[in-house]
Design a protein around this motif. Structure first.
Motif, PDB file in Angstrom:
ATOM      1  N   GLN A   1     -68.296   4.397  74.273  1.00  0.00           N
ATOM      2  CA  GLN A   1     -67.739   4.745  75.582  1.00  0.00           C
ATOM      3  C   GLN A   1     -68.422   6.025  76.063  1.00  0.00           C
ATOM      4  N   CYS A   2     -68.333   6.286  77.381  1.00  0.00           N
ATOM      5  CA  CYS A   2     -68.977   7.464  77.942  1.00  0.00           C
ATOM      6  C   CYS A   2     -68.437   8.759  77.335  1.00  0.00           C
TER       7      CYS A   2
ATOM      8  N   ASN B   1     -63.596   7.935  86.969  1.00  0.00           N
ATOM      9  CA  ASN B   1     -63.244   7.831  85.546  1.00  0.00           C
ATOM     10  C   ASN B   1     -64.494   7.625  84.682  1.00  0.00           C
ATOM     11  N   HIS B   2     -65.481   8.550  84.920  1.00  0.00           N
ATOM     12  CA  HIS B   2     -66.731   8.453  84.178  1.00  0.00           C
ATOM     13  C   HIS B   2     -67.281   9.871  83.963  1.00  0.00           C
TER      14      HIS B   2
ATOM     15  N   GLU C   1     -76.193   8.737  79.742  1.00  0.00           N
ATOM     16  CA  GLU C   1     -74.844   8.196  79.683  1.00  0.00           C
ATOM     17  C   GLU C   1     -74.787   6.957  78.805  1.00  0.00           C
TER      18      GLU C   1
ATOM     19  N   ASN D   1     -72.291   3.294  78.691  1.00  0.00           N
ATOM     20  CA  ASN D   1     -71.316   2.474  79.412  1.00  0.00           C
ATOM     21  C   ASN D   1     -71.238   2.871  80.889  1.00  0.00           C
ATOM     22  N   GLY D   2     -72.469   3.132  81.466  1.00  0.00           N
ATOM     23  CA  GLY D   2     -72.545   3.470  82.897  1.00  0.00           C
ATOM     24  C   GLY D   2     -73.278   2.384  83.655  1.00  0.00           C
TER      25      GLY D   2
END
Length: 354
Positions: free
Chosen positions: A246-247, A309-310, A326, A328-329
């Protein structure tokens, strides 16, 4: 008339008896008798009386005969010539006495003590007294020369009442050892996965005002900048307590890397980085609660926080743009690198104090 006078034999016997020498032993008496027997006999002169009147008649008596020894003399002679008898005298044996138990016990204790004392070295019986001080000092110097110089320690009076403090010694428990082994195995597996993982996608997007993307590339070969240690891990919590790939987990990994924390125990984890929430949307409020810097001006190593939300990692600032990295972008659960305008990022969260 001529008459020869002859001495009385009884007088001679009595004379011989009265004049018999006394000897200390029979051996001396026998030796004296043998000497008398070997001595030659002496002639006995008989006086002759001449009477002038009358016819000349000479009367000459023969030598007196030897008197017969009496019974007492014969018995004395036999006793003198008899061999000496050896009488064996048996040693006197004292009657045996029963030993008392106390005497036996003292004997059993005393004898081993004497043997132990005899086995002690010579210096164990060092003489006492000032007259032997030189001898004692010489023996001590010889012993020190053989075993090394002795050392003396003088302790002051103030130390006598001091309390002894012992250092606290802690030992790793079995549970801690097992936890460390599990963490080491997980780290090794993550490194192996990171080395073997490859991104199998490629895409390119155009400029968009909503995403702020100017350009982005994703290669089918893992990018040189992708140093995330768990690129192929499953959908579980990482050692940083965020979800793998995840980020937020990627950015938390970069913050640890920049702080020099490359393995457990990690410097930044969920509990001390964003304890109010693990989602990216909670990161800005966590920064504000900790009093860490939040700015609109990017710096290398800061966190690019988006309203959607990133979060991403600011690799470099180039003019009015920033290069971000990054997970999961641009691609799901994968690494990507983009160059975007500075203004497309809502806030920049500076790294926490190290």
């Amino acid at each position: 008339m001529l008459e020869a006078t002859t001495p009385d034999s009884s007088d001679a016997v009595r004379t011989s008896q009265d004049s018999t020498p006394q000897y200390a032993s029979r051996r001396e008496a026998r030796a004296a008798l043998e000497r008398e027997a070997r001595r030659p006999a002496k002639a006995v002169a008989v006086p002759v009386t001449v009477v002038p009147a009358g016819p000349a008649v000479a009367s000459v008596h023969a030598a007196p005969r030897t008197a017969k020894p009496t019974r007492a003399e014969r018995g004395a002679a036999r006793r003198l010539t008899a061999p000496e008898r050896t009488v064996a005298v048996a040693p006197r044996v004292s009657p045996s006495k029963k030993q008392k138990p106390a005497v036996v016990l003292i004997t059993l204790l005393a004898v081993p003590g004497f043997l132990a004392s005899a086995s002690l070295p010579a210096f164990a019986f060092a003489p006492a007294g000032s007259e032997h001080q030189a001898e004692i000092s010489e023996a001590a110097d010889a012993l020190n020369a053989a075993n090394g110089t002795s050392q003396e320690l003088a302790v002051g009076n103030t130390v006598v009442g001091a309390q002894v403090q012992q250092d606290a010694i802690t030992a790793t428990s079995e549970a801690e050892l097992k936890a460390a082994q599990v963490a080491a195995a997980a780290a090794l597996k993550a490194e192996q996965l990171a080395a073997a993982a490859l991104a199998s996608y490629s895409t390119r997007s155009s400029s968009s005002s909503t995403t702020g993307t100017v350009s982005g590339t994703v290669s089918s070969v893992r990018a040189a900048g992708d140093d995330y240690p768990w690129p192929s891990a499953g959908n579980t919590l990482s050692p940083l307590n965020y979800y793998y790939r995840q980020c937020v987990d990627f950015v938390a990994w970069r913050l640890n890397r920049d702080a020099g924390s490359m393995s457990a125990p990690w410097k930044y984890v969920w509990s001390n980085l964003t304890p109010t929430g693990g989602n990216a949307s909670a990161w800005k409020s966590a920064w504000a609660a900790n009093g860490w810097t939040i700015s609109s001006t990017p710096v290398t190593g800061s966190v690019a926080w988006f309203n959607g939300n990133h979060v991403a990692y600011v690799k470099e600032v180039v003019g009015s743009n920033v290069i971000i990295e990054e997970y999961n972008g641009m691609a799901k659960l994968a690494y990507a690198i983009r160059t975007i305008p500075i203004s497309s990022v809502a806030s920049y969260l500076y790294p926490p104090p190290r």
